[in-house]
Scaffold this active site. Structure first.
Site, PDB file in Angstrom:
ATOM      1  N   GLY A   1       0.826  -1.200   0.000  1.00 25.64           N
ATOM      2  CA  GLY A   1       0.000   0.000   0.000  1.00 25.64           C
ATOM      3  C   GLY A   1       0.860   1.248   0.000  1.00 25.64           C
TER       4      GLY A   1
ATOM      5  N   GLY B   1      -2.261   6.619   2.471  1.00 26.28           N
ATOM      6  CA  GLY B   1      -2.901   6.494   3.770  1.00 26.28           C
ATOM      7  C   GLY B   1      -2.013   5.851   4.810  1.00 26.28           C
TER       8      GLY B   1
ATOM      9  N   SER C   1      -9.419  -5.089  10.977  1.00 28.07           N
ATOM     10  CA  SER C   1     -10.315  -3.941  11.015  1.00 28.07           C
ATOM     11  C   SER C   1     -11.353  -4.157  12.103  1.00 28.07           C
ATOM     12  CB  SER C   1     -11.021  -3.794   9.651  1.00 28.07           C
ATOM     13  OG  SER C   1     -12.142  -2.940   9.722  1.00 28.07           O
TER      14      SER C   1
ATOM     15  N   TYR D   1     -16.385  -7.721   2.990  1.00 24.04           N
ATOM     16  CA  TYR D   1     -15.250  -7.006   3.575  1.00 24.04           C
ATOM     17  C   TYR D   1     -14.965  -7.512   4.985  1.00 24.04           C
ATOM     18  CZ  TYR D   1     -12.323  -3.213   5.342  1.00 24.04           C
ATOM     19  OH  TYR D   1     -11.294  -2.482   5.903  1.00 24.04           O
TER      20      TYR D   1
END
Length: 310
Positions: A27, A30, A156, A181
């Site tokens: 990534g 962010g 998460s 998700y």
């Protein structure tokens, strides 16, 4: 001797000297960018891995602007392609003898319609979980050559609502973006815990730690349902409910660098039901503690990705 008693409000200022250590972070924006910036500032050699070369170059530029002496580069990696994962791992093996830290950070979130990866996996499960599973397995030989290897895998708060549906991992039967998700992020947490168990049993010497950022201001929602969607608009209008990305990256950085961070543990923000604050032990949802299901998920993941850990 250094005192590594954990401060009550741990910040990136407490990161120990990382000179001589190498980090691979998936990534480029962010949380990934903030993680790379903090590690580079502490002296680590950083590889930012992502699928968009322009965004990767921008991230490298931002890190070098903040840390002129940074040892940082971009490498292309598309977690939605097992061929790309294999190519990345082979490339890295030619470039370096070992990897000290792997941060499984990148994710996609809530595409409104069911999409598939290059290999036919549901996009969120394939990218967020299976891509990282394959990546970790293929980098394991490099990790095992490190003296203190760590793998940090991001979950998460959505994992609390996750259910592993072994009979329909790819959401073929009925696709709900938030359900898919949540499953992908529960799978990431279960992977972190199962990797810890297997490393311990196999004598691999790899510490595996889970982390989550709480609710943070990143482009994840804007990049998934898209700007103009209800959830994206809520994120824009209610920005004050979201902590900054550099704050959201703290549990990851704690898990990645702090000597007292424990393999097999899970870290997140300490306040407001783990949605914001400083790093602290996070509550693992009951379904995440199901070791039998974790083993079955691992075996299914090996079959789906063709990856064997050794």
């Amino acid at each position: 001797m250094m005192d590594y008693t954990t401060p009550e409000n741990w910040t990136a200022a407490y990161i120990p000297d990382q000179r001589g250590r190498s980090a691979v972070i998936t990534g480029t924006g962010g949380l990934g960018l903030e993680t790379g910036l903090a590690l580079a500032r502490a002296g680590a050699s950083v590889v930012l891995a992502g699928r968009n070369a322009d965004k990767g170059a921008d991230a490298v530029t931002q890190i070098r602007q903040g840390v002129p002496s940074a040892d940082v580069r971009f490498e292309r990696l598309d977690l939605a392609s097992l061929a790309s994962v294999t190519d990345f791992a082979a490339r890295l093996s030619r470039q370096t003898e070992s990897v000290d830290l792997l941060v499984n950070n990148a994710a996609v979130m809530d595409p409104p319609v069911r999409l598939e990866t290059e290999d036919g996996f549901e996009l969120q499960f394939g990218t967020n979980y299976l891509g990282h599973f394959a990546l970790t397995g293929q980098l394991l030989p490099l990790l095992r050559k490190s003296s203190r290897p760590r793998v940090v895998t991001l979950s998460s708060v959505a994992a609390r609502n996750g259910v592993i549906r072994l009979e329909d991992l790819q959401s073929m039967r009925d696709y709900n973006p938030r359900v898919a998700y949540a499953q992908s992020k529960l799978a990431c947490l279960m992977f972190a815990l199962e990797l810890h168990r297997r490393s311990k049993a196999g004598g691999w010497g790899v510490s595996s730690i889970g982390a989550h950022p709480g609710i943070s201001r990143t482009n994840l929602l804007h990049n998934a349902p898209g700007r103009g969607s209800l959830r994206s608009n809520a994120r824009s209008l209610l920005w004050f409910l979201f902590q900054p990305a550099d704050q959201g990256a703290l549990p990851t950085l704690f898990a990645a660098t702090w000597p007292e961070a424990k393999s097999g543990a899970y870290y997140g923000p300490h306040r407001l039901s783990e949605t914001r604050g400083y790093p602290a032990p996070a509550k693992i949802p009951p379904q995440g503690l199901d070791a039998a299901m974790s083993a079955r998920l691992w075996e299914a993941s090996e079959r789906l990705t063709g990856t064997v850990f050794r």
